[in-house]
Design a protein around this motif. Structure first.
Motif: not given
Length: 174
Positions: A155-174
């Motif tokens: 999870i930590a590795q997948a999160l590191s590959l996602v932009s923080a903005g995309e993550l916050a929007a709930g649109k990232a796949i992690w």
């Protein structure tokens, strides 16, 4: 502004509502059966909270890497508090002591954030941090700890590959 415009002006949406999709991702990930089966996390209220707190901590650690996400971190924490408040009331905790329980839970989340921040800096600590924060120090076999460690690391590795903005929007796949 006229009286009628004041009364009938559109209200602004609560900004924390934008973080609900991300929070739902956190909860869905924490409720994945492999944590409770292969990882032997107790499938109880406490065990579920521990997994939500762990995944929530990893998400906050990712968001804190982008200073522009400070407000989203606060709003996401408010979503967690609202959910935990509702869950406590659902299991019968009365109004008089819900706040005390929420305070303890948020203290536990804060402790986990600090512990995981340190453990992911020095991965030699990760087994001990997992044992203390997910299994509450209880005896569990090494294969279960290894499973949880591998899952949280992924999870930590997948999160590191996602932009923080995309993550916050709930649109990232992690």
């Amino acid at each position: 502004m006229t009286f009628w415009k004041k009364i009938f002006r559109p209200t602004q949406a609560d900004p924390k509502l934008e973080l609900i999709p991300l929070y739902n991702q956190i909860v869905a990930n924490a409720r994945t059966p492999h944590w409770y089966e292969e990882g032997q996390v107790p499938d109880s209220i406490d065990g579920r909270f521990d997994m939500i707190a762990a995944v929530f901590s990893l998400v906050l650690l990712r968001l804190e890497q982008d200073a522009a996400q400070a407000q989203n971190m606060a709003h996401l924490t408010e979503v967690l508090v609202d959910d935990m408040d509702g869950q406590l009331r659902e299991v019968g905790i009365g109004d008089m002591i819900v706040g005390k329980h929420i305070g303890k839970m948020m203290g536990a989340v804060g402790g986990r954030i600090t512990a995981f921040r340190e453990a992911f800096t020095d991965t030699g600590q990760l087994d001990e941090v997992i044992t203390r924060n997910i299994y509450r120090g209880g005896g569990v076999d090494k294969e279960a700890i290894a499973h949880v460690k591998q899952g949280l690391t992924a999870i930590a590795q997948a999160l590191s590959l996602v932009s923080a903005g995309e993550l916050a929007a709930g649109k990232a796949i992690w």
